[in-house]
Each structure stands twice: as C-alpha cells, then as structure tokens.
Write a protein that holds these residues in place. Sequence first.
Motif, PDB file in Angstrom:
ATOM      1  N   ASN A 132     -10.291  -7.554   3.022  1.00  0.00           N
ATOM      2  CA  ASN A 132      -9.565  -6.399   3.543  1.00  0.00           C
ATOM      3  C   ASN A 132      -9.790  -5.154   2.683  1.00  0.00           C
ATOM      4  O   ASN A 132      -9.786  -4.026   3.181  1.00  0.00           O
ATOM      5  CB  ASN A 132      -8.059  -6.706   3.623  1.00  0.00           C
ATOM      6  N   LYS A 154     -13.420  -3.886   3.445  1.00  0.00           N
ATOM      7  CA  LYS A 154     -13.476  -3.291   4.784  1.00  0.00           C
ATOM      8  C   LYS A 154     -13.121  -1.804   4.758  1.00  0.00           C
ATOM      9  O   LYS A 154     -13.579  -1.033   5.591  1.00  0.00           O
ATOM     10  CB  LYS A 154     -12.506  -4.015   5.721  1.00  0.00           C
ATOM     11  N   LYS A 155     -12.275  -1.415   3.797  1.00  0.00           N
ATOM     12  CA  LYS A 155     -11.810  -0.030   3.749  1.00  0.00           C
ATOM     13  C   LYS A 155     -12.789   0.901   3.032  1.00  0.00           C
ATOM     14  O   LYS A 155     -12.700   2.121   3.156  1.00  0.00           O
ATOM     15  CB  LYS A 155     -10.464   0.041   3.004  1.00  0.00           C
ATOM     16  N   PRO A 160      -9.041   0.941  -2.324  1.00  0.00           N
ATOM     17  CA  PRO A 160      -9.109   0.529  -0.920  1.00  0.00           C
ATOM     18  C   PRO A 160      -8.398  -0.810  -0.729  1.00  0.00           C
ATOM     19  O   PRO A 160      -8.524  -1.715  -1.527  1.00  0.00           O
ATOM     20  CB  PRO A 160     -10.619   0.389  -0.660  1.00  0.00           C
ATOM     21  N   GLY A 161      -7.631  -0.920   0.345  1.00  0.00           N
ATOM     22  CA  GLY A 161      -6.891  -2.158   0.615  1.00  0.00           C
ATOM     23  C   GLY A 161      -5.470  -2.096   0.108  1.00  0.00           C
ATOM     24  O   GLY A 161      -4.575  -2.743   0.648  1.00  0.00           O
ATOM     25  N   SER A 179       0.842  -1.195   0.000  1.00  0.00           N
ATOM     26  CA  SER A 179       0.000   0.000   0.000  1.00  0.00           C
ATOM     27  C   SER A 179       0.877   1.244   0.000  1.00  0.00           C
ATOM     28  O   SER A 179       2.030   1.203   0.422  1.00  0.00           O
ATOM     29  CB  SER A 179      -0.932   0.027   1.211  1.00  0.00           C
ATOM     30  N   GLY A 207     -14.879   3.590   5.078  1.00  0.00           N
ATOM     31  CA  GLY A 207     -14.014   4.668   5.571  1.00  0.00           C
ATOM     32  C   GLY A 207     -13.642   5.649   4.481  1.00  0.00           C
ATOM     33  O   GLY A 207     -13.611   6.867   4.704  1.00  0.00           O
ATOM     34  N   PHE A 208     -13.376   5.115   3.276  1.00  0.00           N
ATOM     35  CA  PHE A 208     -13.069   5.995   2.152  1.00  0.00           C
ATOM     36  C   PHE A 208     -14.274   6.881   1.842  1.00  0.00           C
ATOM     37  O   PHE A 208     -14.133   8.093   1.654  1.00  0.00           O
ATOM     38  CB  PHE A 208     -12.698   5.168   0.912  1.00  0.00           C
ATOM     39  N   ARG A 253       0.444   5.781   0.414  1.00  0.00           N
ATOM     40  CA  ARG A 253      -0.441   6.754   1.040  1.00  0.00           C
ATOM     41  C   ARG A 253      -0.804   7.880   0.087  1.00  0.00           C
ATOM     42  O   ARG A 253       0.041   8.413  -0.617  1.00  0.00           O
ATOM     43  CB  ARG A 253       0.255   7.329   2.277  1.00  0.00           C
ATOM     44  N   GLU A 286      -3.743   3.874   1.322  1.00  0.00           N
ATOM     45  CA  GLU A 286      -4.231   4.476   2.556  1.00  0.00           C
ATOM     46  C   GLU A 286      -4.568   5.921   2.243  1.00  0.00           C
ATOM     47  O   GLU A 286      -3.775   6.633   1.615  1.00  0.00           O
ATOM     48  CB  GLU A 286      -3.126   4.409   3.615  1.00  0.00           C
TER      49      GLU A 286
END
Length: 406
Positions: free
Chosen positions: A247, A250-251, A215-216, A196, A254-255, A198, A219
């Motif tokens: 995984n 799951k993100k 996502p995943g 990943s 949040g995104f 950022r 970040e």
Amino acid sequence: GPFIIGSPSPRAVTAAVSSALAAHPGPFRCVHLTCSTMDEHRGEMARWIDTLVAKGVQELVFVNRPWPIDLRLPAALFSCASLTRLYLGVWRLPDTAAVPRGVSFPNLRELGLCWNVMEDRDLAFMLERSPVLEFLVIMASQTGVRVRLVSRSLRCVQLGHTFLENIDVVEAPHLERLFQWQTVAAAGSRVMANRSFRIKIGNAPKLRVLGYLKPGEQELVVVAGSKENIVPSVQILAMEVQFGVRNAIKKVPGFLRCFPNLETLHVQSPRILEESIGKVNLKFWQEGGPIECVLRSMKKLFFYEFRGSRRELTFLKFIAERGRVLEQMVVVVASEYFSSGDNVNAKLKPLANAKWSSKACKLELFRSPFEEVSGPPYCHKIASDFGFANPFDLQYYSEAEVISLS
C-alpha cells in the motif's frame, strides 16, 4: 550534579541568575534560562521576564526544567518586542485570548517550540504577531498539532517527533523549505484509525525543498490553484518508503507526479518487518503511465539503507531505465546487510546490467555508516542553513564507506 526530574533547583542558582540579570546594563544579546524548576520560583521567574523585557533581550532560550511539564508560561513574555530569536521548552503556552491585542514580536526571525502544550490558536496567534518570522521549529509537542501556515515571511518550517493532525500550507509565499520527520498521526484524531494524516499544499510558489513524505501513512493534497495538482517549484524531495508494504509503494507514483520539475530525490528505506503479499514488478511501475519528473528532470537519486529486497531493486531499475537525464544514482547499503553474508555485488548486478536510459549516469555505492537506523538522519541546523543547497545527503557522505561494484 546529576539531572533528576522534579528535583528542586538550588537557591544559589536562582539567586545568581537574579543578580546577574540585575547587574547587566542591557540590552541582552543572548540569554539561556534552562536549569530551574520554574514552578518553585514563580516570583523570581516573573521578575526575570520583566527584566529581560525592560532591558531588550534579543535571543532567549527559556525552558522549564520538566516538572510540572504543563506549567503555564507567563504572558508577560509576549510583550517582549525586542526578541529576534525565541526557543520555548516544556511549557503550556499562555491563553492567547487573554493576551493584550496590540502585543506582537515585530523583530522575531526564529521561533522554536519544544515539548509544549499548545492549542491550534496559539500557533496561529504567534505566526500572526510575528511579521518578519523566517524560521519555525516545532519539536516533540505534548499534544496533537494542526499546523496551519499563514505567513508572508516564513522561509523554513521544521516539524520533528510531533503528534500531527495535519499540515496545511495555506498562504506562505516565501516558504522555501518544509521538513517533517519522525512525525505520527495524533492519538484520538480522526485520521489515527487509518494511520495517515494529510499534508495540504496551497499557495507556496517558492517551495523548493520538501521531506520526509511517507507514502501510505500520509495523504498529499495539492490545492495550489492548478488543475493538474502539481507543485512545480519543488526541486528536492525526500521520502521514507516502506518497500515491504504494498500500500505504501502504490502511493509513490502519485506522489512523484505532483513534482514535475523534481531534480533530486532522496529515498529512505526503513527496515522491512513484514512483507505484504502482492508482486511489485517493473510492470507495476509502468502501469500508471509516465512520471514526468523521472522522464524529464530527475538528475540525482539517493537511496539509503538498501537491504537487497526485490522491491527495492525493481524501483531502482525502473528509475535507471526511465531516467533520461539522470546523472547520478547513489545507493547506500545498510550496514547489517554486509554481516548477513549476502553478496551485495550479486544483488546489484541486475541494476548494473539494466538498459540505462542515460548512458552518462554514474552508479555509486556506499556502505552505511550507521549500525542502527530508527529513521532518516537529520540535523535541524543544516536544514535551516541556506548555505547548504541540499540538506538531506550530508549526514551520510561525511562517513559512508565507498564500495566498488565488481
């Protein structure tokens, strides 16, 4: 003749270029120098650049026919103040520490860097010396790039097929569009181990169009001076979501929470190679609490390369049952799905029968025009054309086949 890497450039070609440049009175509106192995013609190349600078070239595409692929670009080009558009391909950028301090590109509006070797400071130097730069394209870098954006003029940034260490939008008050596609974490970088990197968004109050987030694999960090970690200006977002990887899914919530005023969401679903263990049902999407944009602002959802997986369907159903102002949901079904013998209508029946929050929403189905999909379709010309309000959906709509949900 056929293009052969490392083959010498015919002397007749370079001689013709030299005579054409010498004969032209100037200024040059547009020059493309792309067909010579520049290492063999360093003397001529230096004279070409001197002539272009002296006669005020405005648009220049300058590519080293790739051999060697890290030939140092002559620093003399940096003294060309007349440039409005510059594309450089297959070079090692000059050591900016050796470039005279007063050098700048006062008229440069568009910069493209394609398959170059460059240090982080090289990009910072070019941004700093280009006070009216609006369009930046970095394509297929040879080395890992930390993209740190500090520019008061940039409006559109595109990063493609590039080894990235991170993207840091520090100070970009006029940035409206940020695209990155087919990018991967740079080998040897600290983030490669967990696959990943950022994306950090600081001061970008006009950022309206953003994609493709992964996502995943990426970040997302928002440091825009807001305690809520939101980017309120973004209205159009594109994501590439691995629905086979828990995984990654799951993100996603949040995104989405980072963009409370999102109006249009594009989701690309890559081919599922291996489904990870763990259920992802409607309860999963509801667990983290409400997602502001789904409830209050999302009007359009485009979902590309649907293959009928339960996780894809659950996501679509969640949006349908929560999207209060949703006006349009477009599902583009993967071409391969039709040849598999699965019944598309049967798979999508639960979605059609869901308790849609917005009764006015239209569900539209298309068959993908693409047989093989290696990533989201993309056109860098459309992306930088502000005449296209939404640059993500055009590739599909031109060719996709309409399906009726019976």
